[in-house]
Design a protein around this motif. Structure first.
Motif, PDB file in Angstrom:
ATOM      1  N   PHE A  21       0.830  -1.204   0.000  1.00  0.00           N
ATOM      2  CA  PHE A  21       0.000   0.000   0.000  1.00  0.00           C
ATOM      3  C   PHE A  21       0.863   1.250   0.000  1.00  0.00           C
ATOM      4  N   GLU A  22       1.865   1.276   0.857  1.00  0.00           N
ATOM      5  CA  GLU A  22       2.737   2.456   0.941  1.00  0.00           C
ATOM      6  C   GLU A  22       3.469   2.681  -0.380  1.00  0.00           C
ATOM      7  N   GLN A  23       3.883   1.606  -1.058  1.00  0.00           N
ATOM      8  CA  GLN A  23       4.557   1.748  -2.348  1.00  0.00           C
ATOM      9  C   GLN A  23       3.596   2.314  -3.395  1.00  0.00           C
ATOM     10  N   ARG A  24       2.370   1.790  -3.433  1.00  0.00           N
ATOM     11  CA  ARG A  24       1.373   2.319  -4.380  1.00  0.00           C
ATOM     12  C   ARG A  24       1.066   3.779  -4.072  1.00  0.00           C
ATOM     13  N   ARG A  25       1.024   4.110  -2.802  1.00  0.00           N
ATOM     14  CA  ARG A  25       0.751   5.485  -2.389  1.00  0.00           C
ATOM     15  C   ARG A  25       1.841   6.429  -2.893  1.00  0.00           C
ATOM     16  N   ARG A  26       3.100   6.006  -2.769  1.00  0.00           N
ATOM     17  CA  ARG A  26       4.217   6.823  -3.275  1.00  0.00           C
ATOM     18  C   ARG A  26       4.139   6.954  -4.793  1.00  0.00           C
ATOM     19  N   ASP A  27       3.844   5.844  -5.464  1.00  0.00           N
ATOM     20  CA  ASP A  27       3.740   5.873  -6.934  1.00  0.00           C
ATOM     21  C   ASP A  27       2.617   6.800  -7.391  1.00  0.00           C
ATOM     22  N   ASP A  28       1.483   6.723  -6.738  1.00  0.00           N
ATOM     23  CA  ASP A  28       0.327   7.546  -7.110  1.00  0.00           C
ATOM     24  C   ASP A  28       0.547   9.023  -6.793  1.00  0.00           C
ATOM     25  N   ALA A  29       1.335   9.314  -5.783  1.00  0.00           N
ATOM     26  CA  ALA A  29       1.591  10.709  -5.407  1.00  0.00           C
ATOM     27  C   ALA A  29       2.311  11.454  -6.526  1.00  0.00           C
ATOM     28  N   ALA A  30       3.046  10.718  -7.358  1.00  0.00           N
ATOM     29  CA  ALA A  30       3.811  11.345  -8.439  1.00  0.00           C
ATOM     30  C   ALA A  30       2.946  11.612  -9.682  1.00  0.00           C
ATOM     31  N   LEU A  31       1.715  11.127  -9.696  1.00  0.00           N
ATOM     32  CA  LEU A  31       0.858  11.270 -10.875  1.00  0.00           C
ATOM     33  C   LEU A  31       0.176  12.635 -10.907  1.00  0.00           C
ATOM     34  N   SER A  32      -0.016  13.136 -12.119  1.00  0.00           N
ATOM     35  CA  SER A  32      -0.795  14.369 -12.285  1.00  0.00           C
ATOM     36  C   SER A  32      -2.265  14.042 -12.022  1.00  0.00           C
ATOM     37  N   ASP A  33      -3.089  15.080 -11.899  1.00  0.00           N
ATOM     38  CA  ASP A  33      -4.518  14.847 -11.673  1.00  0.00           C
ATOM     39  C   ASP A  33      -5.128  14.030 -12.803  1.00  0.00           C
ATOM     40  N   GLU A  34      -4.743  14.355 -14.041  1.00  0.00           N
ATOM     41  CA  GLU A  34      -5.288  13.632 -15.198  1.00  0.00           C
ATOM     42  C   GLU A  34      -4.827  12.170 -15.193  1.00  0.00           C
ATOM     43  N   ALA A  35      -3.557  11.941 -14.907  1.00  0.00           N
ATOM     44  CA  ALA A  35      -3.036  10.571 -14.854  1.00  0.00           C
ATOM     45  C   ALA A  35      -3.670   9.800 -13.697  1.00  0.00           C
ATOM     46  N   LEU A  36      -3.898  10.476 -12.586  1.00  0.00           N
ATOM     47  CA  LEU A  36      -4.536   9.836 -11.440  1.00  0.00           C
ATOM     48  C   LEU A  36      -5.967   9.442 -11.776  1.00  0.00           C
ATOM     49  N   LYS A  37      -6.661  10.325 -12.495  1.00  0.00           N
ATOM     50  CA  LYS A  37      -8.030  10.015 -12.923  1.00  0.00           C
ATOM     51  C   LYS A  37      -8.029   8.808 -13.871  1.00  0.00           C
ATOM     52  N   ASP A  38      -7.081   8.773 -14.813  1.00  0.00           N
ATOM     53  CA  ASP A  38      -6.967   7.637 -15.730  1.00  0.00           C
ATOM     54  C   ASP A  38      -6.685   6.345 -14.965  1.00  0.00           C
ATOM     55  N   ARG A  39      -5.817   6.437 -13.956  1.00  0.00           N
ATOM     56  CA  ARG A  39      -5.478   5.265 -13.143  1.00  0.00           C
ATOM     57  C   ARG A  39      -6.717   4.787 -12.382  1.00  0.00           C
ATOM     58  N   PHE A  40      -7.497   5.734 -11.866  1.00  0.00           N
ATOM     59  CA  PHE A  40      -8.731   5.397 -11.151  1.00  0.00           C
ATOM     60  C   PHE A  40      -9.656   4.589 -12.047  1.00  0.00           C
ATOM     61  N   TRP A  41      -9.887   5.074 -13.286  1.00  0.00           N
ATOM     62  CA  TRP A  41     -10.805   4.377 -14.183  1.00  0.00           C
ATOM     63  C   TRP A  41     -10.236   3.041 -14.632  1.00  0.00           C
ATOM     64  N   GLU A  42      -8.927   2.960 -14.766  1.00  0.00           N
ATOM     65  CA  GLU A  42      -8.295   1.676 -15.108  1.00  0.00           C
ATOM     66  C   GLU A  42      -8.551   0.652 -13.997  1.00  0.00           C
ATOM     67  N   LEU A  43      -8.381   1.084 -12.756  1.00  0.00           N
ATOM     68  CA  LEU A  43      -8.637   0.191 -11.627  1.00  0.00           C
ATOM     69  C   LEU A  43     -10.118  -0.166 -11.515  1.00  0.00           C
ATOM     70  N   CYS A  44     -10.999   0.796 -11.796  1.00  0.00           N
ATOM     71  CA  CYS A  44     -12.447   0.500 -11.789  1.00  0.00           C
ATOM     72  C   CYS A  44     -12.777  -0.570 -12.823  1.00  0.00           C
ATOM     73  N   ASP A  45     -12.195  -0.439 -14.015  1.00  0.00           N
ATOM     74  CA  ASP A  45     -12.430  -1.435 -15.061  1.00  0.00           C
ATOM     75  C   ASP A  45     -11.956  -2.812 -14.613  1.00  0.00           C
ATOM     76  N   GLN A  46     -10.789  -2.860 -13.965  1.00  0.00           N
ATOM     77  CA  GLN A  46     -10.272  -4.136 -13.468  1.00  0.00           C
ATOM     78  C   GLN A  46     -11.195  -4.729 -12.410  1.00  0.00           C
ATOM     79  N   LEU A  47     -11.751  -3.882 -11.587  1.00  0.00           N
ATOM     80  CA  LEU A  47     -12.638  -4.331 -10.520  1.00  0.00           C
ATOM     81  C   LEU A  47     -13.956  -4.867 -11.063  1.00  0.00           C
TER      82      LEU A  47
END
Length: 132
Positions: A21-47
């Motif tokens: 979790f902490e590693q994912r948190r560090r990785d996500d902190a480096a993402l822009s808002d747009e990239a974070l939004k894209d990552r969110f939808w990618e994870l939603c699709d996987q779910l």
């Protein structure tokens, strides 16, 4: 396995989950808002994908007719709709979903869209952009 060994294994698993979790948190902190939004939808699709696949593979004509009946479509029309949807290879999308898409695309009330599908299955052509 003793209780003490079981507790050690559980603590080890918890520590590993926290570290991931902490590693994912560090990785996500480096993402822009747009990239974070894209990552969110990618994870939603996987779910959602396993749920969609389960629905696609565990439906039947009788289940789909039941859905259509609950949408207020008469019994005779539900048979025609389900037969057309099944023949088009779209049963996994859900007959009710197909009816709603036709109604939306063609600007028809639900019952009229169902009647259109039952009488002319060609209205299903290209409904999902060629995807099944």
């Amino acid at each position: 396995m003793t209780d003490e060994q079981t507790e050690t294994v559980e603590q080890s698993g918890t520590a590993q989950r926290i570290a991931r979790f902490e590693q994912r948190r560090r990785d996500d902190a480096a993402l822009s808002d747009e990239a974070l939004k894209d990552r969110f939808w990618e994870l939603c699709d996987q779910l959602v994908e396993p749920i969609v696949e389960l629905a696609r593979t565990h439906t039947s004509p009788s289940i789909e007719r039941s859905v259509l009946l609950r949408m207020g479509i008469d019994s005779r029309t539900t048979h025609g709709v389900v037969d057309a949807v099944h023949a088009a290879g779209l049963l996994g999308k859900g007959a009710g979903h197909v009816v709603l898409k036709v109604a939306e695309r063609d600007g028809l009330p639900i019952r009229a869209a169902a009647a259109a599908i039952a009488t002319d299955p060609t209205v299903l052509t290209g409904l999902f952009g060629g995807r099944r």
